[in-house]
Write an enzyme that holds these catalytic residues in place. Sequence first.
Site, PDB file in Angstrom:
ATOM      1  N   GLU A 283      13.279  -2.322  -6.755  1.00 39.58           N
ATOM      2  CA  GLU A 283      12.954  -1.736  -8.042  1.00 39.58           C
ATOM      3  C   GLU A 283      12.565  -0.275  -7.801  1.00 39.58           C
ATOM      4  O   GLU A 283      12.159   0.076  -6.703  1.00 39.58           O
ATOM      5  CB  GLU A 283      11.764  -2.469  -8.674  1.00 39.58           C
ATOM      6  CG  GLU A 283      10.365  -2.056  -8.158  1.00 39.58           C
ATOM      7  CD  GLU A 283      10.100  -2.344  -6.681  1.00 39.58           C
ATOM      8  OE1 GLU A 283      10.759  -3.249  -6.127  1.00 39.58           O
ATOM      9  OE2 GLU A 283       9.253  -1.646  -6.078  1.00 39.58           O
TER      10      GLU A 283
ATOM     11  N   LYS B 221       7.095   6.569   1.628  1.00 37.61           N
ATOM     12  CA  LYS B 221       7.766   5.312   1.269  1.00 37.61           C
ATOM     13  C   LYS B 221       8.739   4.831   2.350  1.00 37.61           C
ATOM     14  O   LYS B 221       8.938   3.643   2.543  1.00 37.61           O
ATOM     15  CB  LYS B 221       8.468   5.461  -0.067  1.00 37.61           C
ATOM     16  CG  LYS B 221       7.467   5.545  -1.219  1.00 37.61           C
ATOM     17  CD  LYS B 221       8.045   5.049  -2.515  1.00 37.61           C
ATOM     18  CE  LYS B 221       6.957   4.903  -3.563  1.00 37.61           C
ATOM     19  NZ  LYS B 221       6.423   6.214  -4.009  1.00 37.61           N
TER      20      LYS B 221
ATOM     21  N   SER C  33       0.745  12.400   0.444  1.00 39.92           N
ATOM     22  CA  SER C  33       1.752  11.335   0.456  1.00 39.92           C
ATOM     23  C   SER C  33       3.186  11.826   0.333  1.00 39.92           C
ATOM     24  O   SER C  33       4.107  11.170   0.808  1.00 39.92           O
ATOM     25  CB  SER C  33       1.449  10.319  -0.653  1.00 39.92           C
ATOM     26  OG  SER C  33       1.346  10.969  -1.904  1.00 39.92           O
TER      27      SER C  33
END
Length: 395
Positions: free
Chosen positions: A107, A85, A374
């Site tokens: 968010e 991310k 990930s």
Amino acid sequence: MNSKAYYGEFGGQFVSESLMNTLEELDAAFEAAIKDPEFMEQYHYYLRQYVGRETPLYFAERLSEKYKTKIYLKREDLNHTGAHKINNVMGQILLARRMGKTKVIAETGAGQHGVATATGAALFGMECTIYMGKEDMQRQRLNVMRMEMLGASVVSVESGSNTLKDATNEAIRAWAKTAEDTFYIIGSAVGPYPYPKMVKEFQSVISREAKIQHKKAEGKNPDAVIACVGGGSNSIGMFADFIDEKDVELIGVEAAGCGISSGKHASAMALGEPGVLHGMKSYLLQDTDGNIQLAHSISAGLDYPGVGPEHAYLRDSGRAKYVSITDTEAMDALLELCKLEGIIPAIESAHAIAYAMKKAEEMTETQSMIICLSGRGDKDVNTIADYLDGKGYLN
Ligand SMILES: *Cc1c(COP(=O)(O)O)cnc(C)c1O
């Protein structure tokens, strides 16, 4: 609306009139930034020196031996803050600075994107507000604590199901009122155009590196690349540089939760219908009246009732294939990766690993695949403990 905002019939900008100009400005600023070598140099500087890129493409020896094909792991778990991310946050926050914004909002569901955003905001001294469902704040206390330590304020959203879908609606509403000085950092390849395009650009570093690394190791492209799909950011990043390489199979793995026939799952591609949510048209889990349904997955990061519009297009055009993996299959794969390779993956990433194990059955010993790992699983240790206790799993 311009046609470039669409991926086939998907995508678009389904937002209030007051945000249309803001999105147009954002698109123009983004296009100018990525064509500016100075901006890209700055982005790559922070990826290198702060995030710790490039990440290794690790040949998983024991996994390959057991499943009788060559399995490589793209180690996004080794990034600062523990997942992919941050790649996207770095890009968007540098863009925010370039546009002269002083505040950022985001968010978050599980809290991973909130933590990455709070990290970037601290790094650049920007004011940071994170919108999070009340229910998620209770489930993810550790990440709330992290965000607060990093100087962010976390706003508890109490509407609808008190989860990510509602937090996203609230963040969009807040942005519409404050866009003058505030940049909204969206955490996945979702939302109104140009967000899906921006997130893909900033995550495509994953496949750009992996393609070169794999060529160095094997002298060719992989036969398949596999990534888990929540909103679709690590997967679109893993696919990006392979989309035009028609001999490479692209596989996205959604969460089947308790099984897609159980009604408790997050497989928007398997059972969703086209609809509009969070400013985009895409496949969404809906009831017969078109109301958005609650998603379920043991992995908080895959617990989203929709998917990014480019994935919807890649599915319908047949370029990528989407499959589903249950909670149980993912947890089995997670435990196996721990024991065979000494790597504790995020439960999200374990979905990709679980499908890779099935895929290996139809592959030969000289073929190869890349799995996008990930994120790391440290954040999931409590969930894993509950699961092993025979609890967490039906929640
Ligand atoms: C958030 C998250 C995901 C799911 O999000 P995508 O946008 O689909 O990539 C997957 N893995 C990890 C580790 C995450 O934190």
